[in-house]
Design an enzyme around this catalytic site. Structure first.
Site, PDB file in Angstrom:
ATOM      1  N   GLY A   1       6.594   5.320   8.243  1.00  0.00           N
ATOM      2  CA  GLY A   1       5.502   6.541   8.101  1.00  0.00           C
ATOM      3  C   GLY A   1       5.736   7.304   9.541  1.00  0.00           C
TER       4      GLY A   1
ATOM      5  N   GLU B   1       8.839  16.073  15.406  1.00  0.00           N
ATOM      6  CA  GLU B   1       9.002  16.193  14.143  1.00  0.00           C
ATOM      7  C   GLU B   1       8.356  17.012  13.040  1.00  0.00           C
ATOM      8  OE1 GLU B   1       8.370  12.486  11.900  1.00  0.00           O
ATOM      9  OE2 GLU B   1      10.211  12.371  10.990  1.00  0.00           O
TER      10      GLU B   1
ATOM     11  N   GLU C   1       9.756   1.878  10.822  1.00  0.00           N
ATOM     12  CA  GLU C   1      10.647   2.794  10.356  1.00  0.00           C
ATOM     13  C   GLU C   1       9.726   4.138  10.547  1.00  0.00           C
ATOM     14  OE1 GLU C   1      13.854   2.219  10.066  1.00  0.00           O
ATOM     15  OE2 GLU C   1      13.600   0.158   9.958  1.00  0.00           O
TER      16      GLU C   1
ATOM     17  N   THR D   1       1.339   6.384  13.759  1.00  0.00           N
ATOM     18  CA  THR D   1       0.663   5.365  13.112  1.00  0.00           C
ATOM     19  C   THR D   1       1.389   3.901  13.458  1.00  0.00           C
ATOM     20  OG1 THR D   1       0.277   6.785  11.093  1.00  0.00           O
ATOM     21  CG2 THR D   1       0.025   4.742  10.631  1.00  0.00           C
TER      22      THR D   1
ATOM     23  N   CYS E   1      13.227  11.419   6.496  1.00  0.00           N
ATOM     24  CA  CYS E   1      13.514  10.994   7.748  1.00  0.00           C
ATOM     25  C   CYS E   1      14.583  11.263   8.504  1.00  0.00           C
ATOM     26  CB  CYS E   1      12.797   9.503   8.078  1.00  0.00           C
ATOM     27  SG  CYS E   1      13.601   8.454   7.101  1.00  0.00           S
TER      28      CYS E   1
ATOM     29  N   LYS F   1       0.690  -1.056   0.034  1.00  0.00           N
ATOM     30  CA  LYS F   1      -0.030   0.048   0.070  1.00  0.00           C
ATOM     31  C   LYS F   1       0.691   1.276   0.003  1.00  0.00           C
ATOM     32  CE  LYS F   1      -1.750   2.528   2.983  1.00  0.00           C
ATOM     33  NZ  LYS F   1      -1.867   3.904   1.944  1.00  0.00           N
TER      34      LYS F   1
HETATM   35  O1  TXE Z   1       2.072   9.560   7.585  1.00  0.00           O
HETATM   36  P1  TXE Z   1       1.382   8.111   7.849  1.00  0.00           P
HETATM   37  P2  TXE Z   1       1.421  10.779   7.228  1.00  0.00           P
HETATM   38  C1  TXE Z   1       6.020  11.579   9.797  1.00  0.00           C
HETATM   39  C2  TXE Z   1       6.024  13.046   9.398  1.00  0.00           C
HETATM   40  C3  TXE Z   1       4.727  13.404   8.799  1.00  0.00           C
HETATM   41  C4  TXE Z   1       3.845  12.546   9.752  1.00  0.00           C
HETATM   42  C5  TXE Z   1       2.271  12.102   9.239  1.00  0.00           C
HETATM   43  O2  TXE Z   1       6.214  13.601  10.667  1.00  0.00           O
HETATM   44  O3  TXE Z   1       4.572  14.749   8.851  1.00  0.00           O
HETATM   45  O4  TXE Z   1       4.517  11.357   9.885  1.00  0.00           O
HETATM   46  O5  TXE Z   1       2.487  11.794   7.680  1.00  0.00           O
HETATM   47  C6  TXE Z   1      -0.765   4.797   6.040  1.00  0.00           C
HETATM   48  N1  TXE Z   1      -2.937   1.449   9.003  1.00  0.00           N
HETATM   49  N2  TXE Z   1       6.457  10.690   8.291  1.00  0.00           N
HETATM   50  O6  TXE Z   1       0.250  11.400   7.719  1.00  0.00           O
HETATM   51  O7  TXE Z   1      -0.255   8.393   8.231  1.00  0.00           O
HETATM   52  C7  TXE Z   1      -0.805   5.847   5.099  1.00  0.00           C
HETATM   53  O8  TXE Z   1      -1.727   5.534   4.360  1.00  0.00           O
HETATM   54  C8  TXE Z   1      -2.100   1.440   8.093  1.00  0.00           C
HETATM   55  C9  TXE Z   1       7.739  10.330   8.493  1.00  0.00           C
HETATM   56  O9  TXE Z   1       1.599  10.638   5.583  1.00  0.00           O
HETATM   57  O10 TXE Z   1       2.124   7.498   9.048  1.00  0.00           O
HETATM   58  C10 TXE Z   1       0.651   5.823   4.404  1.00  0.00           C
HETATM   59  O11 TXE Z   1       0.499   4.677   3.280  1.00  0.00           O
HETATM   60  N3  TXE Z   1      -1.530   2.057   7.500  1.00  0.00           N
HETATM   61  C11 TXE Z   1       8.057   9.149   7.695  1.00  0.00           C
HETATM   62  C12 TXE Z   1       1.466   5.355   5.385  1.00  0.00           C
HETATM   63  O12 TXE Z   1       0.922   4.664   6.632  1.00  0.00           O
HETATM   64  C13 TXE Z   1      -1.877   3.205   7.847  1.00  0.00           C
HETATM   65  C14 TXE Z   1       7.515   9.443   6.148  1.00  0.00           C
HETATM   66  C15 TXE Z   1       2.391   6.590   6.264  1.00  0.00           C
HETATM   67  O13 TXE Z   1       1.357   7.601   6.617  1.00  0.00           O
HETATM   68  C16 TXE Z   1      -2.743   3.723   8.929  1.00  0.00           C
HETATM   69  C17 TXE Z   1       6.212   9.875   6.155  1.00  0.00           C
HETATM   70  C18 TXE Z   1      -3.181   2.644   9.529  1.00  0.00           C
HETATM   71  N4  TXE Z   1      -3.941   2.748  10.462  1.00  0.00           N
HETATM   72  C19 TXE Z   1       5.696  10.629   7.413  1.00  0.00           C
HETATM   73  N5  TXE Z   1      -2.856   5.167   8.951  1.00  0.00           N
HETATM   74  C20 TXE Z   1       9.281   8.653   7.592  1.00  0.00           C
HETATM   75  N6  TXE Z   1       9.814   8.253   8.628  1.00  0.00           N
HETATM   76  O14 TXE Z   1       9.974   8.678   6.394  1.00  0.00           O
HETATM   77  C21 TXE Z   1      -2.209   5.677   7.528  1.00  0.00           C
HETATM   78  N7  TXE Z   1      -1.551   4.524   7.229  1.00  0.00           N
END
Ligand code: TXE
Length: 484
Positions: free
Chosen positions: A229, A387, A251, A233, A285, A176
């Protein structure tokens, strides 16, 4: 590429619309305009993908390593052959400069696939001899069906970073991509068909966390989840999967320290730590957003960093001259600006940037921010502890190594850090004592795909990369044979 793209899921080797025909808008961050639709898949689509993956997995696991190697390499070759199209798609979908997508994102996607196609042919496991009594050996077998969930900041790069080792190890994958940047995963699905990847071995479902991410992580046939992510989450996924004991690799976020000592090569350090703060609009990140500088060179460093930030060419991501593009979405832009306001409320001084950046023409409604440098905040400020994931860094002075270490470790996160100094012993001492998974000394974002990648504390659990990834995507089984 056509102006408007309707994205499709990839299930059982075919591209298809979501069963319930629910869609989300796909917005181009550089223009703020809708340019396509994204399936908002749900449990019905998931059941179809699980059925296909179950039917395909055992045969895929039984496919010879050489055959897997050949197919995955064909896929990597197709990425290279389509690199211009993929780079343009990544730039449009994410807002990142096309030059960056061409130099980093797309080449790295094919490198990920080639690397793990080769790595699986070199994968070996342990044997433990028990003298005259018995011999143990460890089998490492594929897990079955695994989920790979990736974020929006490096879309195809992180998508392939997960699915390549999972597929190489003989699993069937349900992936996904982020609903914020789905386009290159869709184009990649097309390339999988062209490469002859057996149907059902990889399935790609698009949609939001609640609609498809949740059902995917809790599905009974999904044995492991590799997730990149946000930290919250990751916590949620850990909670909802606790009862079913799924294997997890998480991660998560970072708030990485950059330690600059007076004995560094100042010119090089300014350029590289500036890149560490602002590459991909600060949306990596691994970006170094908390910069600590030894007092003796503090003023010179800050002056240099501000100059670096102001030199970055902000512009249309599709322009090859652009060095600094749009942030990924309006919501994200507002979040970053809120942190800038917070910094001012907490006594911070904005030395450069701090505002939305307005462009003319095609990008007049785009989500552009200025690279921002803030001083005057103490370490406990929320701007230094949370962050932000945008083009905002803070700079604070320190007096000695002990203080630098304490400041670096004063964080809930523990992903990466960089140290800038010519004192070799000091660098080794700090590398040993810093609480994070990745330490760069006099460099940043030098990546060798064989090394363990990941963080500690709120930055996650588990490691990706090289043998760590192949171990994650396999189940070790000890076999003990008696000599009789
Ligand atoms: O991340 P999400 P978001 C951090 C960064 C950013 C914040 C939020 O601070 O501002 O996270 O970003 C999927 N069950 N990083 O909202 O929501 C979602 O659809 C399963 C750091 O975009 O965590 C996407 O595919 N999956 C980071 C993925 O999770 C779920 C990079 C990441 O989204 C879910 C990105 C659920 N309940 C954001 N909810 C890094 N470490 O590189 C969401 N997703």
């Amino acid at each position: 590429m056509s102006r408007s793209v309707d994205i499709q899921n990839y299930i059982n080797g075919e591209l298809m619309a979501p069963f319930n025909e629910h869609y989300l808008d796909n917005i181009e961050p550089a223009t703020g305009q809708i340019y396509g639709r994204i399936p908002n898949s749900d449990a019905t689509d998931l059941e179809m993908a699980v059925k296909a993956a179950r039917a395909a997995q055992k045969k895929w696991a039984a496919t010879s390593l050489d055959a897997r190697f050949q197919i995955l390499n064909r896929l990597a070759d197709l990425i290279d052959a389509n690199s211009d199209r993929l780079a343009e798609a990544e730039s449009r979908d994410n807002g990142k400069p096309i030059a960056l997508a061409r130099q980093v994102d797309i080449p790295r996607a094919s490198a990920n696939i080639r690397f793990f196609a080769q790595a699986i042919t070199q994968f070996a496991s342990e044997s433990h001899a028990m003298g005259e009594i018995a011999i143990n050996y460890t089998l490492r077998q594929p897990l079955g069906i695994v989920a790979c969930i990736s974020p929006w900041n490096l879309p195809l790069y992180l998508f392939t970073w997960k699915i390549a080792p999972a597929l190489a190890a003989g699993n069937a994958v349900i992936a996904k991509p982020s609903e914020v940047t789905p386009l290159t995963a869709y184009l990649f699905s097309q390339l999988c068909i062209e490469a002859g990847l057996p149907k059902g071995v990889l399935n790609v479902l698009h949609g939001t966390g609640p609609s498809i991410g949740g059902p995917l992580t809790t599905h009974e046939h999904v044995k492991a989840i590799s997730f990149t992510g946000g930290t919250s989450t990751g916590q949620h996924i850990r909670q909802v999967t606790a009862k079913s004991f799924k294997k997890l690799s998480l991660e998560l976020g970072g708030k990485n320290p950059t330690l600059v000592f007076a004995d560094c090569d100042l010119e090089k350090t300014i350029a590289e730590t500036g890149r560490a703060a602002f590459a991909n609009q600060g949306q990596i990140c691994l970006c170094g957003s908390r910069i600590y500088v030894q007092r003796k060179i503090y003023d010179a460093y800050v002056k240099g960093l501000v100059k670096y930030a102001e030199s970055l060419r902000i512009g249309d991501p599709l322009d090859t001259e652009t060095q600094f593009g749009a942030v990924v979405s309006e919501t994200h832009m507002e979040k970053v600006l809120k942190y800038v306001d917070m910094a001012v409320e907490q006594g911070g001084k904005i030395l450069t940037g701090g505002s939305r950046h307005l462009l003319q023409g095609r990008c007049e409604s785009g989500y552009f921010l200025q690279p921002t440098v803030i001083t005057g905040l103490n370490n406990s400020s929320s701007v230094n502890q949370e962050e932000i994931f945008g083009p905002v860094c803070t700079v604070q002075p320190f007096d000695d190594e002990k203080e630098a270490l304490a400041l670096a470790n004063d964080s809930n996160y523990g992903l990466a850090c960089s140290i800038w100094s010519s004192d070799v012993q000091r660098c080794h001492r700090l590398a040993r004592d810093i609480e994070c998974g990745i330490v760069w000394v006099n460099c940043w974002l030098q990546r060798d795909l064989r090394t363990p990648f990941g963080g500690m504390k709120a930055s996650g659990i588990g490691r990706e990369g090289g043998v760590e990834a192949l171990r994650f995507f396999t189940e070790p089984k000890n076999v003990c044979i008696s000599y009789g």
